[in-house]
Design a protein around this motif. Sequence first.
Motif, short mmCIF file in Angstrom:
data_model
loop_
_atom_site.label_atom_id
_atom_site.label_comp_id
_atom_site.label_asym_id
_atom_site.label_seq_id
_atom_site.Cartn_x
_atom_site.Cartn_y
_atom_site.Cartn_z
N ASN A 130 0.82 -1.21 0.00
CA ASN A 130 0.00 0.00 0.00
C ASN A 130 0.85 1.26 0.00
OD1 ASN A 130 -2.27 -1.60 0.07
ND2 ASN A 130 -2.41 -1.59 2.30
N LYS A 131 0.32 2.30 -0.69
CA LYS A 131 0.96 3.62 -0.73
C LYS A 131 2.39 3.55 -1.25
CE LYS A 131 -1.86 5.38 3.08
NZ LYS A 131 -1.88 5.99 4.43
N ARG A 132 2.58 2.68 -2.25
CA ARG A 132 3.87 2.54 -2.91
C ARG A 132 4.98 2.10 -1.97
NH1 ARG A 132 4.57 7.23 -7.52
NH2 ARG A 132 2.67 6.72 -8.70
N LYS A 133 4.64 1.50 -0.91
CA LYS A 133 5.64 1.00 0.02
C LYS A 133 6.15 -0.34 -0.50
CE LYS A 133 6.31 -0.47 4.80
NZ LYS A 133 5.67 -0.67 6.12
N CYS A 134 7.47 -0.45 -0.64
CA CYS A 134 8.06 -1.69 -1.16
C CYS A 134 8.75 -2.47 -0.05
CB CYS A 134 9.09 -1.37 -2.25
SG CYS A 134 8.36 -0.98 -3.84
N VAL A 135 8.70 -3.76 -0.18
CA VAL A 135 9.48 -4.64 0.69
C VAL A 135 10.20 -5.64 -0.20
CG1 VAL A 135 7.92 -4.42 2.66
CG2 VAL A 135 7.61 -6.29 1.03
N THR A 136 11.26 -6.21 0.33
CA THR A 136 12.01 -7.23 -0.40
C THR A 136 11.98 -8.51 0.41
OG1 THR A 136 13.48 -5.54 -1.31
CG2 THR A 136 14.25 -7.82 -1.40
N THR A 137 11.58 -9.60 -0.22
CA THR A 137 11.55 -10.89 0.47
C THR A 137 12.64 -11.79 -0.10
OG1 THR A 137 9.96 -11.91 -1.07
CG2 THR A 137 9.06 -10.67 0.79
N ILE A 138 13.26 -12.56 0.78
CA ILE A 138 14.30 -13.50 0.37
C ILE A 138 13.94 -14.87 0.91
CG2 ILE A 138 16.77 -14.01 0.38
CD1 ILE A 138 15.69 -10.64 1.64
N TYR A 139 13.80 -15.83 0.01
CA TYR A 139 13.43 -17.19 0.39
C TYR A 139 14.46 -18.19 -0.13
CZ TYR A 139 11.18 -21.74 0.10
OH TYR A 139 10.92 -23.07 0.20
N GLY A 140 14.81 -19.19 0.69
CA GLY A 140 15.66 -20.29 0.25
C GLY A 140 17.09 -20.25 0.77
N LEU A 141 17.44 -19.26 1.58
CA LEU A 141 18.82 -19.15 2.07
C LEU A 141 19.21 -20.32 2.98
CD1 LEU A 141 19.08 -15.34 2.93
CD2 LEU A 141 20.07 -16.53 0.97
N GLU A 142 18.21 -20.87 3.71
CA GLU A 142 18.54 -21.94 4.65
C GLU A 142 19.08 -23.18 3.95
OE1 GLU A 142 14.22 -22.52 3.53
OE2 GLU A 142 15.58 -20.86 3.94
N ALA A 143 18.76 -23.34 2.67
CA ALA A 143 19.26 -24.50 1.93
C ALA A 143 20.77 -24.46 1.76
CB ALA A 143 18.59 -24.58 0.55
N PHE A 144 21.35 -23.28 1.92
CA PHE A 144 22.79 -23.12 1.77
C PHE A 144 23.49 -22.91 3.11
CE2 PHE A 144 20.74 -22.01 -2.17
CZ PHE A 144 21.50 -22.69 -3.11
N GLY A 145 22.82 -23.37 4.17
CA GLY A 145 23.45 -23.36 5.49
C GLY A 145 23.43 -22.01 6.18
N ILE A 146 22.52 -21.13 5.79
CA ILE A 146 22.49 -19.78 6.36
C ILE A 146 21.38 -19.68 7.41
CG2 ILE A 146 22.06 -17.34 5.85
CD1 ILE A 146 23.26 -17.83 3.10
N ASP A 147 21.74 -19.18 8.57
CA ASP A 147 20.77 -18.96 9.64
C ASP A 147 19.93 -17.74 9.29
OD1 ASP A 147 19.65 -17.85 12.14
OD2 ASP A 147 20.75 -19.48 13.10
N LEU A 148 18.62 -17.92 9.14
CA LEU A 148 17.76 -16.83 8.69
C LEU A 148 17.72 -15.66 9.68
CD1 LEU A 148 14.70 -18.74 7.14
CD2 LEU A 148 16.79 -17.93 6.04
N LYS A 149 17.74 -15.94 10.96
CA LYS A 149 17.69 -14.85 11.95
C LYS A 149 18.96 -14.01 11.89
CE LYS A 149 14.49 -17.04 15.20
NZ LYS A 149 14.29 -17.53 16.58
N LYS A 150 20.10 -14.69 11.74
CA LYS A 150 21.36 -13.94 11.63
C LYS A 150 21.38 -13.11 10.35
CE LYS A 150 24.27 -17.14 14.28
NZ LYS A 150 25.45 -18.04 14.23
N ALA A 151 20.86 -13.71 9.25
CA ALA A 151 20.83 -12.99 7.98
C ALA A 151 19.92 -11.77 8.07
CB ALA A 151 20.37 -13.93 6.87
N ALA A 152 18.75 -11.93 8.70
CA ALA A 152 17.81 -10.81 8.85
C ALA A 152 18.46 -9.66 9.63
CB ALA A 152 16.54 -11.28 9.55
N LYS A 153 19.22 -10.01 10.64
CA LYS A 153 19.90 -8.99 11.44
C LYS A 153 20.94 -8.25 10.61
CE LYS A 153 22.38 -8.42 15.81
NZ LYS A 153 22.95 -9.12 17.00
N GLN A 154 21.66 -9.00 9.78
CA GLN A 154 22.69 -8.38 8.93
C GLN A 154 22.05 -7.49 7.86
OE1 GLN A 154 25.89 -8.25 9.38
NE2 GLN A 154 25.79 -9.58 11.19
N VAL A 176 11.90 -10.82 5.32
CA VAL A 176 11.25 -9.64 4.76
C VAL A 176 12.04 -8.41 5.18
CG1 VAL A 176 9.16 -8.24 4.67
CG2 VAL A 176 8.98 -10.73 4.81
N VAL A 177 12.56 -7.68 4.18
CA VAL A 177 13.35 -6.47 4.43
C VAL A 177 12.53 -5.28 3.95
CG1 VAL A 177 15.52 -5.27 4.01
CG2 VAL A 177 15.47 -7.78 4.03
#
Length: 219
Positions: A130-154, A176-177
């Motif tokens: 809404n109101k031209r607000k953009c978000v970026t979603t990233i899916y599938g990082l865990e398949a490459f051994g990446i901790d999603l919570k750590k990645a979100a923090k970074q 979701v960024v």
Amino acid sequence: MAEASTSDQVPPPPAPLNVLYCAICTFPPEYCEFGSHVTKCKAWLKDNHAQLFERYYGEDAVQSKLQALSVEAQSKLEEDAAKKEAKATAKAEVEAKKKQASRSKGKPGELLSPLELTASKVLIKRVERNKRKCVTTIYGLEAFGIDLKKAAKQFATKFATGSSVTKNAQGQEEIVVQGDVAEDILEIIEEGGGSGPLAALLKTVPAEQVVLVDESKKK
């Protein structure tokens, strides 16, 4: 004082019973037929307690039981036993598939096999809300051994914005960024081995496994 008669004496307590339980269904062997693993139970009993197997499930025992049942009752008993066993087998297969699916998704810090990695994709989506607000979603990082919570923090630190791990419409976890940073993330992955903690975290993701999707609303 007269001595107590023999009939007044308290009898000794009965000796405790030593009950055998089936290692498959945990029932006593004579009740295995009412469980859902009767075939496995019989095999275990035959291998470990042959005499009891003959007593409860040998030819003489089976004939004795059948003589006491009508033809209709015999058929129903066999049908019920087959259904129970089929249901138990199907349940075991479902559980095995769930475990396999869980492994194929990968866990934080755990890499998949080369074949599974080849089939895995990282989806980076630009989504306009809404109101031209953009978000970026990233899916599938865990398949490459990446901790999603750590990645979100970074991601939050790198782009100075909000970032969190949420579940998408399919019930799968994704990051979701806040803001349109899809191309920036793709660039970091394509550079590979770049400087900074975020680049170091994403270095295990091959650029050819990344797909950029634009789901922003078109005016």
